[in-house]
Design a protein around this motif. Structure first.
Motif, PDB file in Angstrom:
ATOM      1  N   THR A   1       2.443   6.934  26.077  1.00 52.85           N
ATOM      2  CA  THR A   1       0.563   7.289  26.004  1.00 52.85           C
ATOM      3  C   THR A   1       0.107   6.361  27.198  1.00 52.85           C
ATOM      4  OG1 THR A   1      -0.020   6.587  23.858  1.00 52.85           O
ATOM      5  CG2 THR A   1       0.162   8.443  23.804  1.00 52.85           C
TER       6      THR A   1
ATOM      7  N   ARG B   1       0.328  12.043  18.700  1.00 53.74           N
ATOM      8  CA  ARG B   1       1.293  13.017  17.877  1.00 53.74           C
ATOM      9  C   ARG B   1       1.360  13.207  16.770  1.00 53.74           C
ATOM     10  NH1 ARG B   1       7.402  11.801  19.799  1.00 53.74           N
ATOM     11  NH2 ARG B   1       6.718  12.398  21.458  1.00 53.74           N
TER      12      ARG B   1
ATOM     13  N   THR C   1      -3.360  13.006  12.140  1.00 51.70           N
ATOM     14  CA  THR C   1      -3.031  13.239  13.151  1.00 51.70           C
ATOM     15  C   THR C   1      -2.815  14.726  13.477  1.00 51.70           C
ATOM     16  OG1 THR C   1      -0.884  12.685  12.465  1.00 51.70           O
ATOM     17  CG2 THR C   1      -1.697  10.921  14.384  1.00 51.70           C
TER      18      THR C   1
ATOM     19  N   SER D   1      -3.228  11.334  23.657  1.00 51.88           N
ATOM     20  CA  SER D   1      -2.546  12.341  23.439  1.00 51.88           C
ATOM     21  C   SER D   1      -1.768  11.937  22.513  1.00 51.88           C
ATOM     22  CB  SER D   1      -1.284  12.297  24.777  1.00 51.88           C
ATOM     23  OG  SER D   1      -2.404  12.903  25.733  1.00 51.88           O
TER      24      SER D   1
ATOM     25  N   VAL E   1      -2.121  -1.687  11.652  1.00 54.04           N
ATOM     26  CA  VAL E   1      -3.167  -1.708  10.187  1.00 54.04           C
ATOM     27  C   VAL E   1      -2.026  -1.069   9.297  1.00 54.04           C
ATOM     28  CG1 VAL E   1      -5.384  -1.074  11.445  1.00 54.04           C
ATOM     29  CG2 VAL E   1      -4.025   0.438  12.281  1.00 54.04           C
TER      30      VAL E   1
ATOM     31  N   SER F   1      -4.280   5.276  22.272  1.00 52.32           N
ATOM     32  CA  SER F   1      -4.038   5.248  23.352  1.00 52.32           C
ATOM     33  C   SER F   1      -5.350   6.132  24.137  1.00 52.32           C
ATOM     34  CB  SER F   1      -2.370   4.785  24.197  1.00 52.32           C
ATOM     35  OG  SER F   1      -2.568   3.451  23.276  1.00 52.32           O
TER      36      SER F   1
ATOM     37  N   GLY G   1     -11.937   5.935  11.115  1.00 51.81           N
ATOM     38  CA  GLY G   1     -11.696   5.990  12.457  1.00 51.81           C
ATOM     39  C   GLY G   1     -10.301   5.859  13.463  1.00 51.81           C
ATOM     40  N   HIS G   2      -9.455   6.436  13.432  1.00 51.26           N
ATOM     41  CA  HIS G   2      -7.499   6.154  13.983  1.00 51.26           C
ATOM     42  C   HIS G   2      -8.111   5.100  15.431  1.00 51.26           C
ATOM     43  CE1 HIS G   2      -6.240   7.823  10.183  1.00 51.26           C
ATOM     44  NE2 HIS G   2      -7.262   8.309  10.336  1.00 51.26           N
ATOM     45  N   PRO G   3      -6.821   4.431  15.631  1.00 51.64           N
ATOM     46  CA  PRO G   3      -6.504   3.750  16.919  1.00 51.64           C
ATOM     47  C   PRO G   3      -5.683   5.156  17.662  1.00 51.64           C
ATOM     48  CG  PRO G   3      -4.911   2.528  15.286  1.00 51.64           C
ATOM     49  CD  PRO G   3      -5.817   3.876  14.616  1.00 51.64           C
TER      50      PRO G   3
ATOM     51  N   TYR H   1      -4.427   5.573   3.109  1.00 51.97           N
ATOM     52  CA  TYR H   1      -5.414   4.436   4.263  1.00 51.97           C
ATOM     53  C   TYR H   1      -6.361   4.583   4.537  1.00 51.97           C
ATOM     54  CZ  TYR H   1      -6.838   1.547   8.598  1.00 51.97           C
ATOM     55  OH  TYR H   1      -6.608   1.207   9.148  1.00 51.97           O
TER      56      TYR H   1
ATOM     57  N   ARG I   1       1.100  -1.332   0.162  1.00 49.35           N
ATOM     58  CA  ARG I   1      -0.142  -0.215   0.671  1.00 49.35           C
ATOM     59  C   ARG I   1       1.132   1.486  -0.046  1.00 49.35           C
ATOM     60  NH1 ARG I   1      -1.831   3.222   4.204  1.00 49.35           N
ATOM     61  NH2 ARG I   1      -0.771   2.056   5.599  1.00 49.35           N
TER      62      ARG I   1
HETATM   63  C1  LIG Z   1      -3.075   0.375  19.637  1.00 48.84           C
HETATM   64  C2  LIG Z   1      -2.505   1.026  18.932  1.00 48.84           C
HETATM   65  C3  LIG Z   1      -2.745   3.144  19.447  1.00 48.84           C
HETATM   66  C4  LIG Z   1      -1.769   4.075  19.339  1.00 48.84           C
HETATM   67  N1  LIG Z   1      -1.821   5.144  19.913  1.00 48.84           N
HETATM   68  C5  LIG Z   1      -1.349   6.272  19.656  1.00 48.84           C
HETATM   69  C6  LIG Z   1      -0.935   7.480  20.387  1.00 48.84           C
HETATM   70  O1  LIG Z   1      -1.896   7.491  21.769  1.00 48.84           O
HETATM   71  N2  LIG Z   1      -0.846   8.214  20.218  1.00 48.84           N
HETATM   72  C7  LIG Z   1      -0.603   8.641  18.536  1.00 48.84           C
HETATM   73  O2  LIG Z   1       0.005   9.453  18.627  1.00 48.84           O
HETATM   74  N3  LIG Z   1      -0.658   7.429  17.408  1.00 48.84           N
HETATM   75  C8  LIG Z   1      -0.834   6.099  19.115  1.00 48.84           C
HETATM   76  N4  LIG Z   1      -0.959   5.304  17.454  1.00 48.84           N
HETATM   77  C9  LIG Z   1      -0.760   5.710  15.896  1.00 48.84           C
HETATM   78  C10 LIG Z   1      -1.280   6.994  15.378  1.00 48.84           C
HETATM   79  O3  LIG Z   1      -3.000   5.892  15.045  1.00 48.84           O
HETATM   80  C11 LIG Z   1      -1.299   6.474  13.880  1.00 48.84           C
HETATM   81  O4  LIG Z   1      -0.209   7.720  14.005  1.00 48.84           O
HETATM   82  C12 LIG Z   1      -1.975   7.285  12.888  1.00 48.84           C
HETATM   83  O5  LIG Z   1      -3.540   6.197  12.356  1.00 48.84           O
HETATM   84  C13 LIG Z   1      -1.459   7.813  11.324  1.00 48.84           C
HETATM   85  O6  LIG Z   1      -2.730   8.359  10.866  1.00 48.84           O
HETATM   86  P1  LIG Z   1      -2.522   9.632   9.874  1.00 48.84           P
HETATM   87  O7  LIG Z   1      -3.134   9.609   9.262  1.00 48.84           O
HETATM   88  O8  LIG Z   1      -1.604  10.902  10.844  1.00 48.84           O
HETATM   89  O9  LIG Z   1      -0.841   9.033   9.223  1.00 48.84           O
HETATM   90  P2  LIG Z   1      -0.849   8.745   7.825  1.00 48.84           P
HETATM   91  O10 LIG Z   1       0.471   9.002   7.262  1.00 48.84           O
HETATM   92  O11 LIG Z   1      -1.768   8.960   6.547  1.00 48.84           O
HETATM   93  O12 LIG Z   1      -0.640   7.247   7.457  1.00 48.84           O
HETATM   94  C14 LIG Z   1       0.449   6.666   8.786  1.00 48.84           C
HETATM   95  C15 LIG Z   1       0.730   5.465   8.700  1.00 48.84           C
HETATM   96  O13 LIG Z   1      -1.008   5.067  10.767  1.00 48.84           O
HETATM   97  C16 LIG Z   1      -1.398   3.963   9.031  1.00 48.84           C
HETATM   98  N5  LIG Z   1      -2.649   4.581   9.714  1.00 48.84           N
HETATM   99  C17 LIG Z   1      -3.047   5.713   8.900  1.00 48.84           C
HETATM  100  N6  LIG Z   1      -5.020   6.143   8.889  1.00 48.84           N
HETATM  101  C18 LIG Z   1      -5.600   5.304  10.164  1.00 48.84           C
HETATM  102  C19 LIG Z   1      -6.647   4.886  10.730  1.00 48.84           C
HETATM  103  N7  LIG Z   1      -7.815   5.314   9.904  1.00 48.84           N
HETATM  104  N8  LIG Z   1      -6.503   3.320  11.504  1.00 48.84           N
HETATM  105  C20 LIG Z   1      -5.131   2.789  11.342  1.00 48.84           C
HETATM  106  N9  LIG Z   1      -4.688   3.295  11.218  1.00 48.84           N
HETATM  107  C21 LIG Z   1      -3.942   4.444  10.235  1.00 48.84           C
HETATM  108  C22 LIG Z   1      -1.150   3.501   8.914  1.00 48.84           C
HETATM  109  O14 LIG Z   1      -0.378   2.138   8.822  1.00 48.84           O
HETATM  110  C23 LIG Z   1      -0.383   4.494   8.390  1.00 48.84           C
HETATM  111  O15 LIG Z   1       0.587   3.856   7.322  1.00 48.84           O
HETATM  112  C24 LIG Z   1      -1.482   4.227  17.694  1.00 48.84           C
HETATM  113  C25 LIG Z   1      -1.706   2.999  16.952  1.00 48.84           C
HETATM  114  C26 LIG Z   1      -2.119   1.856  17.447  1.00 48.84           C
HETATM  115  C27 LIG Z   1      -2.665   1.310  16.291  1.00 48.84           C
END
Ligand SMILES: Cc1cc2nc3c(=O)[nH]c(=O)nc-3n(C[C@H](O)[C@H](O)[C@H](O)COP(=O)(O)OP(=O)(O)OC[C@H]3O[C@@H](n4cnc5c(N)ncnc54)[C@H](O)[C@@H]3O)c2cc1C
Length: 443
Positions: A326, A280, A286, A278, A443, A263, A259-261, A148, A141
């Protein structure tokens, strides 16, 4: 029964149920009225196809976020399994025609004209094409530069067409479906898979829509991080265990696949159901969090995850890299609120002194708890006397009392750090049951 034994039992039960669902179609094939045999390789290839299809259908269940299923394993393990098992399932489905081809089966003979190609064969072709696309887009991907959100929507659509095509192929041929009960079995399985999909895409969002949250505070933290505090609106919220996470929908309705995951970073003892995350600034979504306005209605799905504090008698070693702090912060804040004085060591890797998220609060918490914080900086200032570089086995040995196998470890951070720490714990002969990992890139 101890927590470990109970979790083991729950895992065994779920693995048993999973195997039952995979094997049931194949066992049903062998029961009741049997068609005349077409030779070992043909029947064997059909059995592989049936199992592959059953595995593909059950993928909807693996990603449906059923708490009872995910809790004993951890959500990241389930997603990892989903990824690996789908490769096996696609392999089984693809091997089915390959065997027929290799054994010169007349089932693959080309008809005189394309209009005579049976519907079952067209369905098989479409299904396999979608499966190959599913695998290619899932594995590459980021290299293919697919966002995503687009990938996620396409992933669901391709999976639906692939499974639907597989079912049509099976029904079109109908070789093993002479008995009505066998047809009923497959119809029930297909309805069950659809229900799983409806559950996560329709029922869950509906539930979230009825239980919204409101943004109560937006706070800038060190390290390009924003804390959002959310309060339940018109309901009591949910209880979570420190270290767990939720899926946050910040912009738009919970029916959107956005939805984004994250903690929970707040204490699990916080009153009135409020929770904090919290976040980043690391990408498209983000980046938008810092501009969310107080008062906005948002949606939370949770809590999930098995990454949570364990036996109070053990020393807890929290190993965090970057934003992996976090869940640790939630654990530490919760223990402080509970007045729990179990020994804690936090090994915390950050880029530099200024970007250490929660730095001041951790300093304050050291005096309230039996907590020792060791900062490890990858870009330390010239006069830095503390730890520098990466978190590894030698760092653990410098800061932990011997009897490494007796401590309980919690690890969260970038993948290379987690791999290094898990390898180091292996070297220190810490049993797998004593360490817990939360991977942010599942993911
Ligand atoms: C269980 C868990 C807990 C997390 N806790 C935290 C936290 O407390 N604080 C924090 O800052 N980050 C946390 N993250 C990471 C956070 O989810 C990703 O940084 C965020 O989803 C990235 O999205 P983006 O669109 O900003 O980044 P992008 O640059 O668009 O994506 C970066 C990567 O993030 C993942 N991502 C993007 N969109 C999604 C989505 N809708 N659902 C799932 N994954 C996606 C993909 O793998 C992608 O390649 C956690 C992740 C997981 C799995």
């Amino acid at each position: 029964m101890s927590v470990v034994a109970r979790d083991l039992l729950r895992r065994t039960v779920w693995i048993g149920i999973y195997l039952l669902f995979i094997l049931a179609p194949m066992l049903a094939m062998l029961a009741g009225t049997l068609p005349p045999s077409r030779g070992f390789w043909t029947e064997f290839s059909v059995a592989l196809g049936y199992s592959g299809l059953a595995m593909m259908g059950l993928q909807f269940g693996l990603t449906a976020r059923f708490r009872h299923v995910t809790d004993p394993f951890g959500e990241d393990v389930i997603y990892h399994f989903h990824r690996r098992i789908s490769l096996i399932a696609v392999g089984l489905v693809v091997v089915h025609p390959v065997i027929l081809f290799a054994t010169g089966s007349d089932k693959l003979a080309m008809p005189a004209s394309l209009t005579e190609v049976p519907l079952g064969a067209i369905a098989a072709f479409v299904s396999i094409g979608c499966l190959v696309l599913l695998v290619v887009t899932a594995l590459w991907r980021t290299k293919l530069r697919i966002s995503y959100e687009l990938w996620h929507a396409g992933h669901i659509a391709l999976a639906l067409i692939a499974v639907g095509g597989g079912l049509m192929h099976m029904v079109g041929w109908g070789f093993y479906l002479a008995d009505p009960w066998k047809r009923a079995l497959w119809i029930c399985m297909a309805i069950f898979w659809l229900c799983l999909l409806f559950y996560v895409r329709l029922f869950k969002p509906l539930f979230m829509l009825r239980r919204p949250y409101r943004i109560a505070e937006v706070r800038a933290e060190r390290g390009d991080t924003t804390t959002v505090v959310m309060v339940p609106e018109g309901h009591a919220g949910f209880r979570f265990r420190p270290g767990q996470f939720g899926w946050l929908t910040l912009w738009g309705s919970p029916f959107k696949i956005t939805g984004h995951p994250f903690s929970f970073s707040s204490s699990a003892e916080a009153a009135d159901g409020w929770v904090a995350m919290s976040i980043r600034n690391l990408g498209d979504f983000t980046r938008t969090v810092q501009r969310v306005e107080v008062g906005r209605r948002i949606y939370l799905d949770g809590p999930y995850g098995a990454f949570t504090i364990g036996n109070p008698a053990d020393m807890h070693v929290l190993i965090a890299g970057g934003i992996g702090i976090t869940p640790m912060m939630s654990m530490i804040r919760t223990l402080a609120d509970r007045g729990d004085k179990r020994p804690l060591v936090l090994l915390y890797g950050s880029k530099d002194w200024e970007s250490i998220t929660f730095r001041e609060e951790l300093e304050a918490l050291e005096s309230r708890l039996d907590l020792r914080v060791v900062h490890v900086l990858s870009q330390p200032p010239a006069d830095w006397q503390g730890e520098r570089g990466r978190l590894d086995a030698s760092l653990l040995m410098r800061h932990l009392p011997p009897g490494y196998a007796d401590h309980e470890y919690f690890i969260c951070g970038p993948n290379p750090m987690m791999d290094a720490i898990e390898a180091a714990l292996g070297e220190l002969e810490v049993p797998i049951s004593k360490y817990h990992s939360e991977r942010y890139s599942f993911v």
